[in-house]
Design an enzyme around this catalytic site. Structure first.
Site, PDB file in Angstrom:
ATOM      1  N   ASP A  33       0.877  -1.165   0.000  1.00  0.00           N
ATOM      2  CA  ASP A  33       0.000   0.000   0.000  1.00  0.00           C
ATOM      3  C   ASP A  33       0.925   1.228   0.000  1.00  0.00           C
ATOM      4  O   ASP A  33       2.130   1.120   0.278  1.00  0.00           O
ATOM      5  CB  ASP A  33      -0.954  -0.015   1.199  1.00  0.00           C
ATOM      6  CG  ASP A  33      -2.159   0.907   0.956  1.00  0.00           C
ATOM      7  OD1 ASP A  33      -2.078   1.774   0.060  1.00  0.00           O
ATOM      8  OD2 ASP A  33      -3.178   0.774   1.664  1.00  0.00           O
TER       9      ASP A  33
HETATM   10  C1  BGC Z   1      -5.042   3.245   0.045  1.00  0.00           C
HETATM   11  C2  BGC Z   1      -5.057   2.260  -1.113  1.00  0.00           C
HETATM   12  C3  BGC Z   1      -4.866   3.002  -2.402  1.00  0.00           C
HETATM   13  C4  BGC Z   1      -3.553   3.767  -2.337  1.00  0.00           C
HETATM   14  C5  BGC Z   1      -3.246   4.549  -3.601  1.00  0.00           C
HETATM   15  C6  BGC Z   1      -3.814   4.122   0.012  1.00  0.00           C
HETATM   16  O1  BGC Z   1      -3.893   5.141   0.960  1.00  0.00           O
HETATM   17  O2  BGC Z   1      -5.096   2.534   1.264  1.00  0.00           O
HETATM   18  O3  BGC Z   1      -6.273   1.551  -1.130  1.00  0.00           O
HETATM   19  O4  BGC Z   1      -4.894   2.106  -3.484  1.00  0.00           O
HETATM   20  O5  BGC Z   1      -3.623   4.691  -1.265  1.00  0.00           O
HETATM   21  O6  BGC Z   1      -4.097   5.634  -3.729  1.00  0.00           O
END
Ligand code: BGC
Length: 827
Positions: free
Chosen positions: A228
């Site tokens: 993530d």
């Molecule tokens: C979220 C993810 C997301 C990523 C990119 C993170 O803060 O938890 O689900 O895909 O950001 O935007």
């Protein structure tokens, strides 16, 4: 599971690269893309959020995205074919926007309705989540666009998500939280998995032994594991775990791989064969999305799908709406002879079509309930009823006008550190968000200051509220007089999601005469933004004049009393339900409960439409004639609502999650000293209500259509279950249902298993299979439903076990309405 491409070729490409080249590939090139590597024939591969649409690399109104209903809505259809079609639609969107891999679906469970991203996950049930997730991924990947199943694992709430350690016992982890990942990896062959921010049982997920032990070794997963965003914490531990890609990049800015990993490899602390395997997985992903020279996409020709997007989104939204209550058959409304419709409520005029956070997209348009009912030709009168709880909206047309008066919008000018204007943009909206540099204008360090200029033009005389929301230094001027010159700061300890979705607000009253315009300038020092390393974000806010909540409520009640029917649209917003924080109350915000009660008292023909991504409390539910739960319905929300209210479409949805009557006994999302223990074990959602003998407001699986059904027979071990069982250990049941009403209809036939005399602790019942049926009035349909072997197994002593003996089966229309019973004896 094979990529459909020769691994030997990919290995030889890896072997061509130097250690530096390989390690460079393991961190993103920027916020949304991987590095290209010409020596391996690899082009730039683009990733993009998220479940409710494909955002693309920019994040504002100039690059719009089809906004599909929230994942809770998709699961509420219980319709795998429909969800697969939505996957194909998203793939077409991805193609159009140059996106190779979608950062979706989110298959964490609805452990508790407080979870901020509840709207973004499918269901409280692992089987329903798995079936919907498999369909979503199949649809997407059938078109050569990768899915990223996220967030592996235990990211079921948001509080302290970056650091919380989730403690969950092995059986619960396997039977509930890992189950959707397993089904999607094994059955749909997902091309990517995202490792979560949180830890599970003592290891942060980007370093967790579960990545290798379960994904690679047990499930034979050959896809990519990405972190993530900023979830990679350590250099060596993450490299030794099966994490392949640290996002975002570049490494110089976001670490912790890059040079540190190179050193670790050179020092012999990380084996280079591990690096080779990670690069191989990146190349394999590239092959699958058609990103490697001379390597065909594994999914065949990439023809653009011919999808009528508005039509499909409208039908899907209607198919997700759950008619939870319909006394005296108030719905559907009979168009002939229908008098004035009073449309009331804070969510009726501005369409609330999505939840907040990274799942947010900019739709090309949205249809609010007011737009939809008017477009259906109804005589509609609108009153908001209550507004006090809403965050002030961004300035918009007709009040937001470009500085030269030429049309709606605002002008942006970009200043360099030496004060020169180095670029400009014309914008149609007042939401400003740059996350990956300032596009063609320049890199973050090249921009020092931004200036937004527009006119605010009053449509009526009164007090307008003008302001700004964002973080950093802002100066707001009207007709060259300074209104505000301060720094807005983020709440200490706020998550990035909260920072983005609900930053502090500053507002000032502005008294304007009808038709009067003021020149507005908003200046922002970019280097004061907490996101300055890659951009900034803020909004210019404007609230037109309106009455106090007391005045608005009185007007709404009077309108309801004098109308033929009252439709009250209550709910939440993307600032209430969002990534980055959990809810601390399930009550409808502000005075919405009071509004519903007063309107229902004034007009017995009151329909309440609940526009939220997740359960809210409805303490007045038995005092209103009809309750329709619509989720965040996507860009076609209002049209679908008109279709369902008028009976032109069936309210097809069934609850994918239990709607509680109160907040008693729900699992907590609040960690204690950094630890969130899943003390409830297997007992979430209906499993908890059944065990405790508690009555929810609306049970799991519940929802009425516009016709009625009788459940006539269940046959176990029948031959005509579809799809036919891939292995002998699955159980096929046939359920006969009859449409006993006077309209064609759609029913979701649900089969639950139970084991009353079990030697192990189990839920009272659990969902084992389901199917959607359509039938005309009087028609009988027999539907075959396959109950997978896994539905009868439990996790014990490190493996899946079948407790030999007789399992009871029950079929019906919800977890609380199961008229048919049978049994199956398994050895
Ligand atoms: C979220 C993810 C997301 C990523 C990119 C993170 O803060 O938890 O689900 O895909 O950001 O935007």
């Amino acid at each position: 599971m094979s990529s459909g491409h020769d691994d030997a070729d990919l290995r030889s490409r890896v072997a061509r690269l130097s250690t530096e080249q390989k390690i460079r590939l393991l961190t993103g090139a920027d916020f949304w893309a991987l590095y290209p590597e010409p020596d391996a024939g690899l082009r730039r591969v683009v990733l993009s959020d998220g479940p409710a649409g494909v955002r693309g690399e920019t994040w504002d109104e100039r690059d719009t995205s089809a906004n599909v209903p929230s994942p809770t809505a998709l699961a509420a259809t219980w319709d795998c074919d429909r969800v697969e079609a939505i996957g194909r639609l998203l793939a077409a969107e991805a193609r159009r926007k140059g996106v190779d891999v979608l950062l979706a679906p989110t298959v964490n469970l609805h452990r508790t309705p407080y979870g901020g991203r509840h709207f973004e996950c499918f269901s409280e049930d692992p089987l329903l989540t798995a079936r919907i997730g498999v369909a979503y991924v199949r649809g997407l990947q059938s078109q050569g666009v990768g899915a990223t199943v996220k967030h592996f694992v235990g990211n079921d709430s948001e509080t302290e998500r970056m650091s919380v350690d989730v403690r969950v016992d092995e059986r619960t982890l396997r039977e509930l939280y890992l189950a959707p990942f397993e089904a999607i990896v094994r059955e749909a062959g997902a091309w990517a998995v995202m490792a979560a921010y949180n830890g599970v049982n003592g290891s942060t997920m980007t370093e967790s032994p579960l990545l290798r032990a379960i994904l690679h070794d047990e499930w034979g997963y050959d896809g990519l594991v990405m972190s993530d965003w900023t979830a990679t914490r350590g250099t060596e531990a993450a490299a030794r775990a099966a994490l392949d890609l640290a996002m975002p990049g570049p490494a110089e800015r976001f670490g912790p791989w890059g040079d540190a990993l190179l050193e670790a490899v050179r020092a012999g602390q990380v084996d280079e064969t591990l690096i080779d395997d990670k690069v191989l997985r990146i190349l394999r992903l590239a092959v699958r999305v058609g990103g490697l020279d001379g390597a065909a996409s594994s999914s065949g020709p990439r023809s653009p799908a011919l999808v009528d997007i508005p039509r499909e989104l409208r039908a899907t939204a209607a198919a997700s709406f759950v008619l939870a209550r319909n006394e005296r058959s108030l719905l559907p409304l009979d168009r002939s002879g229908l008098g004035r419709v009073a449309l009331i409520g804070p969510n009726a005029e501005i369409a609330r079509t999505l939840g907040g956070g990274s799942a947010t997209v900019y739709p090309p348009y949205t249809v609010s309930p007011l737009d939809g009912l008017r477009a259906a030709g109804l005589d509609v009168a609108f009153a908001p009823g209550t507004l006090g709880h809403l965050r002030t909206a961004p300035a918009r047309a007709p009040w937001l006008v470009r500085p030269d008066g030429s049309g709606p919008g605002a002008d942006v000018r970009f200043f360099s550190p030496s004060g020169e204007v180095i670029g400009s943009e014309q914008r149609e909206a007042a939401v400003f968000r740059w996350m990956n540099g300032f596009a063609a204008i320049g890199a973050p360090e090249q921009i020092d200051r931004l200036e937004i200029s527009c006119l605010i033009r009053a449509t009526e005389a009164g007090t307008y509220q003008l302001g700004v929301t964002g973080i950093g230094r802002f100066r707001l001027l009207t007709d060259e007089a300074v209104l505000f010159d301060e720094t807005l700061t983020v709440r200490k300890g706020a998550d990035v999601g909260e920072t983005l979705m609900a930053p502090p607000v500053w507002l000032a009253p502005l008294d304007l005469a009808a038709g009067q315009s003021v020149a507005v300038r908003l200046e922002h020092d970019v280097h004061t933004s907490p996101m300055a390393a890659f951009g900034t974000f803020f909004q210019l806010l404007l609230e037109p004049p309106h009455g106090t909540d007391d005045e608005e409520m009185e007007a709404a009640v009077a309108l309801a009393a004098g109308s033929d029917v009252a439709v009250v649209v209550v709910g939440t917003t993307a600032e209430v339900e969002s990534e980055g924080f959990d809810r601390t109350s399930l009550a409808l915000p502000g005075r919405q409960d009071e509004l519903v009660r007063k309107v229902a008292a004034a007009n017995p023909r009151t329909v309440v439409v609940v526009n939220s991504g997740a359960p809210v409390l409805l303490p007045w539910a038995d005092q209103v004639a009809a309750v329709l739960l619509t989720w965040f319905g996507g860009q076609e929300f209002g049209n679908a609502l008109a279709d369902v209210l008028l009976g032109e479409a069936e309210p097809g949805g069934r609850l994918p999650t239990t709607w509680p009557a109160s907040e008693d006994g729900l699992p907590s999302a609040q960690p204690d000293h950094g630890v969130l223990t899943y003390t409830e074990g297997l007992f979430i959602g209906y499993r908890a209500f059944d065990r405790d003998g508690r009555e929810p407001l609306f049970p799991f699986g519940h929802g009425r259509g516009y016709t009625t059904w009788s459940y006539d027979s269940i046959t176990v071990d029948c031959d005509d279950a579809t799809p036919p069982s891939p292995h002998g250990a699955d159980v096929a049941v046939c359920v006969e249902v009859r449409n006993t009403g006077s309209r064609p209809g759609r029913e979701v036939v649900q089969v639950y298993a139970s084991r009353p005399d079990s030697a192990v602790e189990r839920p009272v019942r659990w969902l084992a299979g389901f199917a959607v049926v359509d039938a005309d009035p009087g028609e009988t349909v027999t539907v075959g439903i396959l109950l997978p072997e896994r539905a009868f197994q439990h996790w014990a002593d490190g493996g899946w076990t079948l407790e030999a003996g007789t399992f009871a089966l029950a079929a019906g229309s919800s977890a609380a309405s199961l008229p048919l019973t049978g049994g199956v004896t398994l050895k």
